[in-house]
Write an enzyme that holds these catalytic residues in place. Structure first.
Site, mmCIF file in Angstrom:
data_model
loop_
_atom_site.group_PDB
_atom_site.id
_atom_site.type_symbol
_atom_site.label_atom_id
_atom_site.label_comp_id
_atom_site.label_asym_id
_atom_site.label_seq_id
_atom_site.Cartn_x
_atom_site.Cartn_y
_atom_site.Cartn_z
ATOM 1 N N ASP A 39 0.813 -1.218 0.000
ATOM 2 C CA ASP A 39 0.000 0.000 0.000
ATOM 3 C C ASP A 39 0.844 1.265 0.000
ATOM 4 O O ASP A 39 2.008 1.260 0.410
ATOM 5 C CB ASP A 39 -0.885 0.037 1.256
ATOM 6 C CG ASP A 39 -2.080 -0.884 1.158
ATOM 7 O OD1 ASP A 39 -2.136 -1.713 0.233
ATOM 8 O OD2 ASP A 39 -2.962 -0.788 2.041
ATOM 9 N N HIS A 184 3.685 -2.341 3.090
ATOM 10 C CA HIS A 184 3.717 -0.985 2.547
ATOM 11 C C HIS A 184 5.041 -0.739 1.831
ATOM 12 O O HIS A 184 6.101 -1.120 2.349
ATOM 13 C CB HIS A 184 3.536 0.049 3.661
ATOM 14 C CG HIS A 184 2.190 -0.011 4.316
ATOM 15 N ND1 HIS A 184 1.854 -1.001 5.221
ATOM 16 C CD2 HIS A 184 1.093 0.782 4.179
ATOM 17 C CE1 HIS A 184 0.604 -0.811 5.620
ATOM 18 N NE2 HIS A 184 0.129 0.260 5.005
#
Length: 218
Positions: A39, A184
């Protein structure tokens, strides 16, 4: 005695056939599938290094992109697409979902979709709401635009600067067929995601897992 034997043999033929989950009807091994997702990127600092690692192990992943970051690093997004990774929508500015109305979120999603298309010629079909919040606005906006919403089953908490050891232990303990791992590739400050992946990927490959994109999960 003969009656008991005959009954036992007959019962065996009536039992349903149950194959192990690791085999199909031809006796061939069927690998468990798992999806890596990232992400908030792309990031000039971390995404390229993660892509190098994925390429090293011939692994494809799904990247949920923030539109403003796509604008700042379009070449990284082109590389993600070129190397076979899946691209998803993670809004344009990463706003807090509880503050969003349906029109404001639709605007965020459309902006991101347009910029991704301009960069690599593909409109995303997956949407991951920031923080995983599924408010009424999130549900109605994503439905109206035809997105498939994607959350996760394993949260590595790498955004909180967890150590590589903590990330590895969390993933390896909870990994199973169909798992979706949340990581992430954009983190403010120090990230241990790449270091953890260098351990996680070969370990799970050794366990017989197949890394696939979210859309390929069966």
């Amino acid at each position: 005695m003969k009656k008991y034997i005959a009954f036992f043999v007959a019962a065996l033929f009536l039992l349903p056939t149950v194959l192990p989950s690791s085999a199909n009807e031809c006796g061939k091994n069927v690998k468990s599938q798992i999806a890596l997702t990232f992400d908030d990127g792309p990031s000039e600092k971390y995404t390229g290094r993660i892509l190098n690692l994925l390429k090293k192990y011939n692994v494809r992943a799904t990247f949920f992109l923030v539109g403003t970051n796509v604008c700042m690093a379009p070449d990284i997004v082109k590389r993600e697409s070129r190397e076979g990774h899946e691209l998803g929508n993670h809004t344009f500015t990463h706003p807090h979902m509880k503050t969003q109305t349906r029109p404001s979120l639709e605007y965020e999603l459309n902006l991101t979709s347009d910029v991704i298309y301009r960069v690599c010629g593909k409109h995303p079909t997956l949407f991951r709401p920031p923080e995983g919040i599924l408010s009424d606005a999130v549900l109605s906006a994503s439905d109206s635009l035809g997105y498939r919403r994607v959350l996760w089953t394993i949260d590595t908490m790498d955004w909180a600067h967890r150590s590589a050891d903590d990330i590895v232990k969390n993933v390896l303990k909870n990994a199973g067929n169909g798992s979706i791992i949340l990581m992430h590739d954009y983190i403010v400050g120090e990230s241990h995601t790449e270091e953890a992946l260098e351990i996680i990927i070969p370990e799970l490959l050794g366990r017989g897992f197949e890394f696939v994109t979210v859309s390929e999960l069966k």
